[in-house]
Design an enzyme around this catalytic site. Structure first.
Site, PDB file in Angstrom:
ATOM      1  N   CYS A  33      51.294  -2.072 -51.571  1.00 51.81           N
ATOM      2  CA  CYS A  33      49.852  -2.331 -51.625  1.00 51.81           C
ATOM      3  C   CYS A  33      49.403  -3.399 -50.639  1.00 51.81           C
ATOM      4  O   CYS A  33      48.209  -3.635 -50.486  1.00 51.81           O
ATOM      5  CB  CYS A  33      49.469  -2.769 -53.038  1.00 51.81           C
ATOM      6  N   ASP A  35      49.884  -6.584 -50.951  1.00 50.34           N
ATOM      7  CA  ASP A  35      49.577  -7.853 -51.606  1.00 50.34           C
ATOM      8  C   ASP A  35      50.695  -8.876 -51.379  1.00 50.34           C
ATOM      9  O   ASP A  35      51.821  -8.526 -51.069  1.00 50.34           O
ATOM     10  CB  ASP A  35      49.345  -7.635 -53.100  1.00 50.34           C
ATOM     11  N   CYS A  59      46.831  -8.042 -57.448  1.00 45.60           N
ATOM     12  CA  CYS A  59      45.950  -7.471 -58.467  1.00 45.60           C
ATOM     13  C   CYS A  59      46.160  -8.173 -59.803  1.00 45.60           C
ATOM     14  O   CYS A  59      46.985  -9.077 -59.929  1.00 45.60           O
ATOM     15  CB  CYS A  59      46.252  -5.995 -58.611  1.00 45.60           C
ATOM     16  N   CYS A 103      53.904  -4.053 -58.897  1.00 42.58           N
ATOM     17  CA  CYS A 103      53.247  -5.365 -58.875  1.00 42.58           C
ATOM     18  C   CYS A 103      54.153  -6.442 -59.485  1.00 42.58           C
ATOM     19  O   CYS A 103      54.141  -7.588 -59.050  1.00 42.58           O
ATOM     20  CB  CYS A 103      51.941  -5.326 -59.654  1.00 42.58           C
TER      21      CYS A 103
HETATM   22 FE1  FES Z   1      49.269  -4.997 -55.222  1.00 42.48          FE
HETATM   23 FE2  FES Z   1      49.336  -4.919 -57.836  1.00 42.48          FE
HETATM   24  S1  FES Z   1      48.319  -3.566 -56.522  1.00 42.48           S
HETATM   25  S2  FES Z   1      50.257  -6.343 -56.545  1.00 42.48           S
END
Ligand code: FES
Length: 146
Positions: A33, A35, A59, A103
């Site tokens: 993602c 992140d 998230c 995540c």
């Molecule tokens: Fe990226 Fe959850 S969607 S850490």
């Protein structure tokens, strides 16, 4: 969809922030993602984790799992902290939806990266600890349900 514990840790995340002059700092990114997660560890002379803080560009599930992971490693020895896997964190949160499992890897990998940083600074080896990956993904977890 989310357990009460996940909602609680998402809405009131524990241990958000930075530690100045941390013993170890680890930053990882999630290939799935994009992140990012950073973990700070304060480890005393006996190898006990006195404090742990996190910052994330992630998230809600990443916030909740990191909050729980930091709670789980606080007060633990390095050896014990190595056992705080993403599965252990998810269990402590009463589960996560399967699409959110990736995540939970951010916290585990960032803790490992921070321990790696600590080990490097102190010239020690931590059993079972592998060099941090810059981009993590969930090879082994794919398809499993939680
Ligand atoms: Fe990226 Fe959850 S969607 S850490």
């Amino acid at each position: 969809m989310y357990s009460e514990k996940v909602m609680d840790h998402f809405q009131n995340p524990r241990n958000v922030g930075e530690i100045e002059d941390a013993s170890g700092v680890g930053t990882v990114g999630n290939a799935k993602c994009g992140d990012i997660m950073r973990i700070y560890l304060d480890i005393d002379g006996n190898g006990i984790i006195q404090d742990c803080k996190f910052k994330t560009f992630g998230c809600g599930a990443a916030v909740a799992t990191s909050s729980m992971a930091t709670e789980l490693v606080k007060g633990k020895s390095i050896e014990e902290a190595m056992k705080v896997t993403n599965k252990a964190v998810m269990e402590a949160l009463d589960g996560l939806p399967p699409v959110k499992v990736h995540c939970s890897l951010l916290a585990e990998e960032a803790i490992h990266a921070a321990l790696w940083d600590y080990a490097k600074k102190h010239g020690i080896e931590i059993e079972g600890l592998k060099p941090p990956k810059s981009d993590i993904h969930e090879d082994e977890e794919e398809g499993e349900e939680y």
